[in-house]
Design a protein around this motif. Structure first.
Motif, PDB file in Angstrom:
ATOM      1  N   GLN A 268       0.850  -1.187   0.000  1.00  0.00           N
ATOM      2  CA  GLN A 268       0.000   0.000   0.000  1.00  0.00           C
ATOM      3  C   GLN A 268       0.887   1.238   0.000  1.00  0.00           C
ATOM      4  OE1 GLN A 268      -2.795  -0.108   3.211  1.00  0.00           O
ATOM      5  NE2 GLN A 268      -3.946  -1.841   2.371  1.00  0.00           N
ATOM      6  N   TYR A 269       0.587   2.114  -0.929  1.00  0.00           N
ATOM      7  CA  TYR A 269       1.348   3.372  -1.007  1.00  0.00           C
ATOM      8  C   TYR A 269       0.443   4.443  -1.590  1.00  0.00           C
ATOM      9  CZ  TYR A 269       5.153   6.649  -1.747  1.00  0.00           C
ATOM     10  OH  TYR A 269       5.961   7.760  -1.708  1.00  0.00           O
ATOM     11  N   ARG A 270       0.557   5.641  -1.055  1.00  0.00           N
ATOM     12  CA  ARG A 270      -0.277   6.737  -1.507  1.00  0.00           C
ATOM     13  C   ARG A 270       0.600   7.941  -1.849  1.00  0.00           C
ATOM     14  NH1 ARG A 270      -5.442   8.756  -1.318  1.00  0.00           N
ATOM     15  NH2 ARG A 270      -5.649  10.999  -0.997  1.00  0.00           N
ATOM     16  N   TRP A 271       0.421   8.450  -3.061  1.00  0.00           N
ATOM     17  CA  TRP A 271       1.110   9.670  -3.466  1.00  0.00           C
ATOM     18  C   TRP A 271       0.538  10.844  -2.659  1.00  0.00           C
ATOM     19  CZ3 TRP A 271       1.653   5.482  -6.085  1.00  0.00           C
ATOM     20  CH2 TRP A 271       2.682   5.330  -7.017  1.00  0.00           C
ATOM     21  N   LYS A 272       1.419  11.713  -2.193  1.00  0.00           N
ATOM     22  CA  LYS A 272       0.960  12.873  -1.426  1.00  0.00           C
ATOM     23  C   LYS A 272       1.399  14.148  -2.137  1.00  0.00           C
ATOM     24  CE  LYS A 272       0.945  10.260   2.907  1.00  0.00           C
ATOM     25  NZ  LYS A 272       1.480  10.148   4.286  1.00  0.00           N
ATOM     26  N   LEU A 273       1.865  15.122  -1.388  1.00  0.00           N
ATOM     27  CA  LEU A 273       2.262  16.392  -1.985  1.00  0.00           C
ATOM     28  C   LEU A 273       3.724  16.420  -2.397  1.00  0.00           C
ATOM     29  CD1 LEU A 273       0.388  18.872   0.393  1.00  0.00           C
ATOM     30  CD2 LEU A 273      -0.326  18.020  -1.844  1.00  0.00           C
ATOM     31  N   ASP A 274       4.462  15.383  -2.112  1.00  0.00           N
ATOM     32  CA  ASP A 274       5.873  15.339  -2.490  1.00  0.00           C
ATOM     33  C   ASP A 274       5.992  15.231  -4.011  1.00  0.00           C
ATOM     34  OD1 ASP A 274       8.561  15.096  -2.695  1.00  0.00           O
ATOM     35  OD2 ASP A 274       8.739  13.245  -1.536  1.00  0.00           O
ATOM     36  N   PRO A 275       6.600  16.219  -4.669  1.00  0.00           N
ATOM     37  CA  PRO A 275       6.679  16.168  -6.139  1.00  0.00           C
ATOM     38  C   PRO A 275       7.560  15.047  -6.669  1.00  0.00           C
ATOM     39  CG  PRO A 275       7.951  18.010  -5.289  1.00  0.00           C
ATOM     40  CD  PRO A 275       7.181  17.447  -4.127  1.00  0.00           C
ATOM     41  N   LEU A 276       8.451  14.507  -5.841  1.00  0.00           N
ATOM     42  CA  LEU A 276       9.331  13.441  -6.329  1.00  0.00           C
ATOM     43  C   LEU A 276       8.547  12.226  -6.800  1.00  0.00           C
ATOM     44  CD1 LEU A 276      12.438  13.322  -3.950  1.00  0.00           C
ATOM     45  CD2 LEU A 276      12.410  13.689  -6.420  1.00  0.00           C
ATOM     46  N   ASP A 277       7.478  11.869  -6.076  1.00  0.00           N
ATOM     47  CA  ASP A 277       6.671  10.722  -6.487  1.00  0.00           C
ATOM     48  C   ASP A 277       6.089  10.932  -7.882  1.00  0.00           C
ATOM     49  OD1 ASP A 277       7.208   9.534  -4.074  1.00  0.00           O
ATOM     50  OD2 ASP A 277       5.358  10.195  -3.110  1.00  0.00           O
ATOM     51  N   TYR A 278       5.603  12.127  -8.121  1.00  0.00           N
ATOM     52  CA  TYR A 278       5.010  12.405  -9.430  1.00  0.00           C
ATOM     53  C   TYR A 278       6.074  12.528 -10.516  1.00  0.00           C
ATOM     54  CZ  TYR A 278       0.408  12.958  -7.420  1.00  0.00           C
ATOM     55  OH  TYR A 278      -0.781  12.710  -6.788  1.00  0.00           O
ATOM     56  N   TRP A 279       7.272  12.974 -10.136  1.00  0.00           N
ATOM     57  CA  TRP A 279       8.354  13.029 -11.123  1.00  0.00           C
ATOM     58  C   TRP A 279       8.714  11.630 -11.607  1.00  0.00           C
ATOM     59  CZ3 TRP A 279      10.839  15.374 -14.705  1.00  0.00           C
ATOM     60  CH2 TRP A 279      12.118  14.975 -15.089  1.00  0.00           C
ATOM     61  N   TRP A 280       8.832  10.699 -10.683  1.00  0.00           N
ATOM     62  CA  TRP A 280       9.153   9.321 -11.083  1.00  0.00           C
ATOM     63  C   TRP A 280       8.012   8.690 -11.871  1.00  0.00           C
ATOM     64  CZ3 TRP A 280      10.977   8.707  -5.415  1.00  0.00           C
ATOM     65  CH2 TRP A 280      12.293   9.180  -5.298  1.00  0.00           C
ATOM     66  N   LEU A 281       6.773   9.017 -11.521  1.00  0.00           N
ATOM     67  CA  LEU A 281       5.634   8.516 -12.288  1.00  0.00           C
ATOM     68  C   LEU A 281       5.661   9.056 -13.716  1.00  0.00           C
ATOM     69  CD1 LEU A 281       2.907   7.067 -12.559  1.00  0.00           C
ATOM     70  CD2 LEU A 281       1.827   9.107 -11.572  1.00  0.00           C
ATOM     71  N   LEU A 282       5.894  10.366 -13.847  1.00  0.00           N
ATOM     72  CA  LEU A 282       5.974  10.963 -15.186  1.00  0.00           C
ATOM     73  C   LEU A 282       7.147  10.398 -15.977  1.00  0.00           C
ATOM     74  CD1 LEU A 282       5.147  14.694 -14.417  1.00  0.00           C
ATOM     75  CD2 LEU A 282       3.864  13.189 -15.933  1.00  0.00           C
ATOM     76  N   LEU A 283       8.264  10.161 -15.299  1.00  0.00           N
ATOM     77  CA  LEU A 283       9.419   9.594 -15.981  1.00  0.00           C
ATOM     78  C   LEU A 283       9.096   8.213 -16.538  1.00  0.00           C
ATOM     79  CD1 LEU A 283      12.378  10.223 -16.621  1.00  0.00           C
ATOM     80  CD2 LEU A 283      12.997   9.100 -14.479  1.00  0.00           C
ATOM     81  N   GLY A 284       8.363   7.407 -15.756  1.00  0.00           N
ATOM     82  CA  GLY A 284       7.955   6.099 -16.260  1.00  0.00           C
ATOM     83  C   GLY A 284       7.021   6.196 -17.448  1.00  0.00           C
ATOM     84  N   LEU A 285       6.082   7.140 -17.408  1.00  0.00           N
ATOM     85  CA  LEU A 285       5.170   7.327 -18.542  1.00  0.00           C
ATOM     86  C   LEU A 285       5.922   7.799 -19.781  1.00  0.00           C
ATOM     87  CD1 LEU A 285       2.071   8.999 -16.831  1.00  0.00           C
ATOM     88  CD2 LEU A 285       2.196   6.712 -17.829  1.00  0.00           C
TER      89      LEU A 285
END
Length: 433
Positions: A268-285
């Motif tokens: 279980q993991y939830r993305w929050k306000l930390d932009p690093l999580d979204y950066w890695w998600l965008l990098l994968g996309l």
């Protein structure tokens, strides 16, 4: 060389060589200097004093009498001298980089070396943001990552198929509102609530259908006519989102769009306000999209798009169903934009119609042209650099003037390198001929 034309009353001597001679101010070198000087004067006025209703020429006088004018003109002359009169410097640079060019050619011929270089770049993109500030990572997500995805999709439409699309951000808006709908945040409730990860393929399919519906009746148009239709499509989507209070929330927008999350039993993991999580998600996309596009580029579909872009009439004469393939380009490019819309909406948690202005379509188009139309590495580099530029100028340039410097950079680029930073090989060879 002279030609004597005999006439009955008198003899007229015409100097043919003089007629063919190009005057100094008509030579390309001096015309480029004039363009750079005009650009410097324009930037001075645009970044200078604000206007006054009592004195219509107040802004013009204040701008053209300031030291900023001479600074911009000096930069223009310096750029011109470096580009036009720096032949020895360019020769020395070519000699200096010749070993690097040979190494690049050697690496390009070896797949293992290319793969190793890509892995090194990916490792840098993954780990370097760990050393950056939160504000910098925020820019990486909101501007660089999102706009790289949008530029990759638009490159399919413009760079490969040669279709001028000025309303591409409309699909970005469709992706964002798809995320709001399928997570249950719109006034109209969905049949089933989905996790934002599951919304990504749904939004891509929605944008694909929207691209087909837009392209079906309009892709027989060409050039300016197609651009006007796509511009109208953006305005339709914008006005529907703004005025449909019972469907999209209207101008008040949509609040509370959930973040991405993973819930697989013990994982279980939830993305929050930390932009690093979204950066890695965008990098994968981005990596996934690039792999798919590279396969498409060297397939029958990609070669057909190139043929349509170079000469649509000749392609049709050889039996190519041009409308069908242009429709495919429209749909595939739109689906990439839909994925970017989902990530953006989930990251910020709030969207309204003002998040998707027409200016963003123009920016994405500029990024594609700057990097090199039809070149995936060029689009990645161009979108990354230009999306980062406003953040790089934040300490030295007023916020309202940052896009003016972006425009100046694009003008200078079009004067000396209109094919872009890293042009596609086909465009480079075509221009050389």
């Amino acid at each position: 060389m002279s030609t004597v034309l005999q006439d009955r009353p008198k003899t007229v001597v015409v100097d043919v060589a003089r007629l063919r001679r190009t005057r100094w101010h008509q030579q390309p070198r001096w015309r480029r200097l004039g363009a750079l000087l005009a650009l410097g004067a324009l930037l001075t006025v645009m970044t200078g004093e604000q206007g006054s209703g009592k004195d219509l020429l107040y802004s013009l006088r204040g701008s053209l009498t300031s030291g900023r004018l001479w600074a911009f003109l000096g930069l223009g002359v310096a750029a011109w001298l470096l580009a036009e009169l720096g032949a020895p410097v360019r020769t020395a640079l070519r000699r200096a980089v010749r070993p690097a060019a040979r190494a690049r050619t050697w690496a390009a011929e070896r797949r293992a070396v290319r793969l190793g270089g890509v892995l090194v770049v990916l490792a840098l993109l993954i780990f370097v943001p760990l050393t950056l500030s939160k504000a910098t990572n925020q820019v990486l997500v909101d501007w660089v990552g999102i706009y790289v995805l949008l530029a990759l999709g638009l490159n399919v439409v413009i760079g490969w198929a040669g279709l001028l699309d000025l309303g591409f951000v409309a699909f970005f808006a469709i992706g964002g509102y798809s995320a709001a709908f399928w997570t249950g945040r719109l006034p109209v409730q969905p049949p089933v609530h989905l996790n934002p990860f599951l919304v990504i393929p749904v939004a891509m399919a929605t944008c694909l259908v929207a691209g087909v519906l837009l392209g079906g009746p309009t892709l027989r148009l060409r050039g300016d006519y197609l651009a006007i239709v796509t511009l109208g499509f953006h305005e339709v989507i914008y006005l529907v989102a703004k005025n449909s209070d019972g469907l999209t929330g209207g101008s008040m927008g949509v609040f509370g769009i959930p973040h991405f999350s993973i819930d697989l039993g013990p994982i279980q993991y939830r993305w929050k306000l930390d932009p690093l999580d979204y950066w890695w998600l965008l990098l994968g996309l981005v990596v996934a999209v690039v792999l798919v596009l590279r396969r498409l580029e060297h397939s029958k579909v990609g070669r057909t798009w190139i043929a349509i872009r170079e000469d649509e009439v000749a392609a049709a004469a050889h039996g190519v169903d041009t409308v069908r393939y242009k429709l495919m380009a429209f749909a595939i490019g739109a689906s990439t934009s839909g994925a970017a819309g989902v990530v953006y909406a989930s990251k910020v948690g709030f969207i309204n119609p003002e998040n998707f202005p027409l200016l963003y379509s123009v920016l994405v188009l500029a990024y594609v042209i700057f990097g090199g139309m039809g070149s995936v590495p060029g689009v990645l580099l161009g979108a990354g650099l230009l999306a980062w530029l406003p953040h790089a100028l934040k300490d030295v340039v007023d916020q309202k003037d940052r896009f003016m410097y972006l425009g100046a950079l694009l003008v200078a680029m079009m004067i000396y390198r209109p094919q872009g930073l890293l042009p596609a090989r086909r465009r480079t060879s075509g221009g050389a001929k």
